[in-house]
Design a protein around this motif. Structure first.
Motif, PDB file in Angstrom:
ATOM      1  N   THR A 539       0.289  77.811  -8.176  1.00  0.00           N
ATOM      2  CA  THR A 539      -0.741  78.637  -8.817  1.00  0.00           C
ATOM      3  C   THR A 539      -0.995  78.171 -10.240  1.00  0.00           C
ATOM      4  N   ARG A 540      -2.141  78.588 -10.778  1.00  0.00           N
ATOM      5  CA  ARG A 540      -2.513  78.179 -12.129  1.00  0.00           C
ATOM      6  C   ARG A 540      -1.690  78.896 -13.188  1.00  0.00           C
ATOM      7  N   ASN A 541      -1.375  80.153 -12.949  1.00  0.00           N
ATOM      8  CA  ASN A 541      -0.640  80.958 -13.925  1.00  0.00           C
ATOM      9  C   ASN A 541       0.576  81.592 -13.261  1.00  0.00           C
ATOM     10  N   PRO A 542       1.627  80.793 -13.013  1.00  0.00           N
ATOM     11  CA  PRO A 542       2.739  81.282 -12.197  1.00  0.00           C
ATOM     12  C   PRO A 542       3.751  82.150 -12.937  1.00  0.00           C
ATOM     13  N   ARG A 543       3.585  82.327 -14.223  1.00  0.00           N
ATOM     14  CA  ARG A 543       4.631  83.029 -14.968  1.00  0.00           C
ATOM     15  C   ARG A 543       4.533  84.543 -14.876  1.00  0.00           C
ATOM     16  N   THR A 544       3.331  85.065 -14.675  1.00  0.00           N
ATOM     17  CA  THR A 544       3.154  86.514 -14.609  1.00  0.00           C
ATOM     18  C   THR A 544       2.195  86.864 -13.489  1.00  0.00           C
ATOM     19  N   CYS A 545       2.279  88.117 -13.044  1.00  0.00           N
ATOM     20  CA  CYS A 545       1.323  88.603 -12.057  1.00  0.00           C
ATOM     21  C   CYS A 545       0.029  88.985 -12.776  1.00  0.00           C
ATOM     22  N   PRO A 546      -1.042  89.322 -12.049  1.00  0.00           N
ATOM     23  CA  PRO A 546      -2.307  89.674 -12.710  1.00  0.00           C
ATOM     24  C   PRO A 546      -2.214  90.885 -13.631  1.00  0.00           C
ATOM     25  N   HIS A 547      -1.145  91.693 -13.497  1.00  0.00           N
ATOM     26  CA  HIS A 547      -0.957  92.829 -14.398  1.00  0.00           C
ATOM     27  C   HIS A 547      -0.138  92.451 -15.631  1.00  0.00           C
ATOM     28  N   GLY A 548       0.364  91.209 -15.681  1.00  0.00           N
ATOM     29  CA  GLY A 548       1.134  90.755 -16.830  1.00  0.00           C
ATOM     30  C   GLY A 548       2.636  90.902 -16.680  1.00  0.00           C
ATOM     31  N   ARG A 549       3.131  91.277 -15.494  1.00  0.00           N
ATOM     32  CA  ARG A 549       4.580  91.417 -15.302  1.00  0.00           C
ATOM     33  C   ARG A 549       5.206  90.053 -15.065  1.00  0.00           C
ATOM     34  N   PRO A 550       6.386  89.770 -15.643  1.00  0.00           N
ATOM     35  CA  PRO A 550       7.053  88.484 -15.383  1.00  0.00           C
ATOM     36  C   PRO A 550       7.486  88.390 -13.931  1.00  0.00           C
ATOM     37  N   ILE A 551       7.325  87.207 -13.348  1.00  0.00           N
ATOM     38  CA  ILE A 551       7.579  87.018 -11.920  1.00  0.00           C
ATOM     39  C   ILE A 551       9.012  86.568 -11.644  1.00  0.00           C
ATOM     40  N   TYR A 552       9.603  85.847 -12.572  1.00  0.00           N
ATOM     41  CA  TYR A 552      10.926  85.296 -12.277  1.00  0.00           C
ATOM     42  C   TYR A 552      11.866  85.455 -13.465  1.00  0.00           C
ATOM     43  N   LEU A 553      13.163  85.435 -13.149  1.00  0.00           N
ATOM     44  CA  LEU A 553      14.226  85.439 -14.145  1.00  0.00           C
ATOM     45  C   LEU A 553      14.987  84.132 -14.003  1.00  0.00           C
ATOM     46  N   SER A 554      15.120  83.417 -15.111  1.00  0.00           N
ATOM     47  CA  SER A 554      15.772  82.110 -15.080  1.00  0.00           C
ATOM     48  C   SER A 554      17.237  82.228 -15.482  1.00  0.00           C
ATOM     49  N   LEU A 555      18.115  81.677 -14.666  1.00  0.00           N
ATOM     50  CA  LEU A 555      19.543  81.564 -14.986  1.00  0.00           C
ATOM     51  C   LEU A 555      19.886  80.087 -14.979  1.00  0.00           C
ATOM     52  N   GLU A 556      19.857  79.472 -16.157  1.00  0.00           N
ATOM     53  CA  GLU A 556      20.061  78.035 -16.240  1.00  0.00           C
ATOM     54  C   GLU A 556      21.534  77.669 -16.162  1.00  0.00           C
ATOM     55  N   GLU A 557      21.801  76.456 -15.753  1.00  0.00           N
ATOM     56  CA  GLU A 557      23.176  76.002 -15.565  1.00  0.00           C
ATOM     57  C   GLU A 557      23.988  76.099 -16.847  1.00  0.00           C
ATOM     58  N   SER A 558      23.369  75.758 -17.976  1.00  0.00           N
ATOM     59  CA  SER A 558      24.119  75.821 -19.232  1.00  0.00           C
ATOM     60  C   SER A 558      24.508  77.260 -19.578  1.00  0.00           C
ATOM     61  N   ALA A 559      23.618  78.228 -19.245  1.00  0.00           N
ATOM     62  CA  ALA A 559      23.948  79.633 -19.491  1.00  0.00           C
ATOM     63  C   ALA A 559      25.079  80.083 -18.579  1.00  0.00           C
ATOM     64  N   LEU A 560      25.036  79.652 -17.311  1.00  0.00           N
ATOM     65  CA  LEU A 560      26.113  80.000 -16.379  1.00  0.00           C
ATOM     66  C   LEU A 560      27.429  79.384 -16.837  1.00  0.00           C
ATOM     67  N   ALA A 561      27.377  78.140 -17.280  1.00  0.00           N
ATOM     68  CA  ALA A 561      28.594  77.474 -17.754  1.00  0.00           C
ATOM     69  C   ALA A 561      29.178  78.202 -18.949  1.00  0.00           C
ATOM     70  N   ARG A 562      28.307  78.676 -19.838  1.00  0.00           N
ATOM     71  CA  ARG A 562      28.795  79.395 -21.020  1.00  0.00           C
ATOM     72  C   ARG A 562      29.425  80.719 -20.609  1.00  0.00           C
TER      73      ARG A 562
END
Length: 576
Positions: A539-562
């Motif tokens: 999609t063109r704007n994959p970060r939020t839905c049309p109402h502006g809500r965030p679609i995903y939560l990122s858990l990066e490897e460096s954060a998990l390692a910490r």
């Protein structure tokens, strides 16, 4: 009858001109700081004594010799232009030759300067007409120091009409922030009443500088983009030969003749992470100066439409470096408004650049945590520890792989840098919304959808969005066609009723997408989850839905390692 029209005295003309150029402490700071930047300064120190109406600006620029110093404050004197033709080739911030002369009209002016190749500096004090009153040799490092004293001392009514000192200091701060964002490589230090007020450290890019000015924004909340574009006056065929590329050069494209390129720098706040109550951080700069361009500002706001919550506005800094022949600066004495040629072309390029910045692609998988100093230290420590994470090689294509579903609501997606939690309903809503916008279809329905007790406003609303509706009896209406996505839904009548309550076509499209999207609580198998992830990533704007809500939560490897302290040495972690 005696003539009542007379030529204004020279001193009145100069006073009127000065009032247009210099109207506050902030305007003095802005004009002098721009002169410093034109002189190539990389460090600018500004001293303010607002209660005494005194300003001093010191820089490490190229400086002036004695001959230039004696001429610098006379009326309409400048080193920036020589003829009327130069007005269409302006590459400097200052060019009118009015600032220093205006200051001699409204204040006491002193300049100390020494050129970089000179062994001696000079101090010059100027009179009301801009001519040198005092000239003496002085010891000074290469660069220039301008001191303005007793500002508006000859215009007490002007002083009385200005805001309070506190408000004027806020205006000065805002002016410096605006200039610094256009010139991130410069060091700034501001003093107020002999005490350091604030400093701005240099940065490689505007995006790296912005968190100093907006502390609530982290660099990981921003996406920065630099594109080189063909000159707008080129033919369409020739433009097509120069692709939109980041940090490109003409020689890379194998073109036979040199093709002029223009640069578009873009810094956007990712809509799932930061936004504002007001559009105060939609900023536009042209060739090193912030300007007002309502048309381009509206283009930016439109590009963010349906990516932010209601009544929220984006953070977006746009800097165009374009050929001077595309700009007419001579619109406003403050040089904050311009005439821009080929406006439609620039609006199109800005829209495409924002779309590109908001997408999730291989370059955008690394999130904020990977850019922080702490994470870099953790990553270095982790490499020496006993529990090592083995990421895929850098050139491996990133993609999201569905691995599980949590609470029949969240898709657990794995990629080489960590994992994401994707909310299935709003991810699907984003997919459907963009499909609907690209191909809004109304299809006939048989039998008709019968609705009961609609008001005239509801009937008009359904007709406004293209539905065919007619009376079917007392207090009954028949709907003959419906949006294609609703065709197979059992709650089609409820959906049509929802559409009747108001909003434009786009609001109706959002409502249809929302109602048609996979519901939370719906179990999905792995192929279904993977299909949704693949569609959503495109999609063109994959970060939020049309109402502006965030679609995903990122858990990066460096954060998990910490969090799991995986960089610890086994012996130490067991207290051995």
């Amino acid at each position: 009858m005696a003539s009542t029209i007379q030529a204004l005295p020279t001193e009145v003309v100069y006073l009127i001109t000065a009032g247009e150029v210099i109207d506050s402490l902030a305007s003095v700071v802005r004009e002098l700081a721009e002169n410093s930047l034109d002189a190539g300064a990389t460090r600018i120190v500004i001293y303010l004594w607002p209660q005494h109406w005194r300003i001093r600006v010191a820089d490490n620029g190229c400086g002036m010799n004695l001959e230039d110093l004696q001429q610098a404050a006379t009326a309409h004197s400048t080193s920036k232009i020589r003829s009327s033709d130069d007005l269409w080739k302006i590459n400097s911030l200052g060019f009118r030759g009015e600032a220093l002369h205006s200051l001699t009209t409204l204040a006491e002016l002193e300049i100390l300067s020494r050129p970089a190749d000179g062994n001696l500096g000079w101090r010059v004090v100027y009179g009301d007409d801009g001519k040198a009153l005092e000239v003496e040799a002085t010891a000074i490092a290469p660069g220039t120091v301008v001191t303005v004293s007793n500002l508006f001392g000859n215009c007490p009514s002007r002083r009385q009409g200005l805001p309070s000192a506190t408000q004027q200091m806020k205006a000065v701060q805002a002016a410096i922030y605006q200039i610094a964002l256009c010139h991130p490589q410069v060091t700034w230090q501001l003093w107020q009443n002999d005490r350091v007020w604030f400093t701005i450290s240099p940065a490689a890019t505007t995006g790296q500088l912005l968190p100093q000015i907006l502390p609530q924004v982290r660099q990981g909340d921003l996406q920065e983009l630099k594109l080189e574009l063909p000159h707008p006056t080129l033919s369409e065929n020739l433009r097509a030969r120069v692709p939109r590329v980041e940090q490109s050069s003409v020689t890379q494209h194998g073109l036979n003749a040199p093709i002029p390129l223009t640069a578009l720098h873009l810094v956007v706040g990712l809509p799932d992470r930061c936004h504002r109550h007001r559009p105060d951080w939609v900023r536009i700069a042209i060739n090193g100066r912030m300007v007002k361009s309502p048309e381009i500002e509206q283009t930016i706001l439109s590009a963010f439409h349906r990516t932010l919550p209601r009544d929220r506005y984006p953070i977006c800094l746009l800097h165009l470096e374009i050929s001077p022949d595309q700009i007419n600066w001579n619109r406003n004495p403050a040089k904050t408004e311009i005439y821009l040629n080929e406006l439609n072309y620039w609006q199109e390029q800005v829209t495409q650049a924002i779309d590109q910045a908001l997408r999730i692609d291989t370059a955008h998988f690394k999130e904020a945590v990977n850019t922080t100093r702490v994470s870099k230290l953790l990553k270095a420590a982790e490499a020496k520890g006993g529990y090592n994470f083995n990421p895929k090689p850098e050139n491996t294509q990133h993609s999201l792989k569905a691995v599980a579903q949590v609470s029949n609501t969240y898709i657990v997606a794995e990629h080489s840098g960590g994992m994401w939690l994707v909310e299935q309903h709003i991810a699907h809503e984003r997919v459907l919304y963009e499909q609907i916008c690209d191909n809004w279809q109304l299809v006939p329905v048989e039998p008709s959808i019968i609705l009961y007790q609609l008001s005239s406003a509801q009937v008009s609303q359904l007709q406004r969005i293209g539905l065919e509706i007619e009376t079917f009896g007392e207090q009954l209406w028949a709907v003959r066609n419906i949006p294609a996505l609703l065709q197979q839904r059992e709650d089609c009548a409820e959906a049509i009723l929802e559409l009747s309550w108001g909003g434009d076509l786009q609001a109706a499209q959002v409502a249809v997408a929302c109602r048609s999207a996979i519901r939370n609580g719906t179990p999905l198998n792995l192929p279904e989850m993977q299909t949704l992830l693949d569609q959503w990533q495109r999609t063109r704007n994959p970060r939020t839905c049309p109402h502006g809500r965030p679609i995903y939560l990122s858990l990066e490897e460096s954060a998990l390692a910490r969090f799991f302290r995986r960089h610890w040495v086994i012996g130490k972690s067991h207290g051995i």
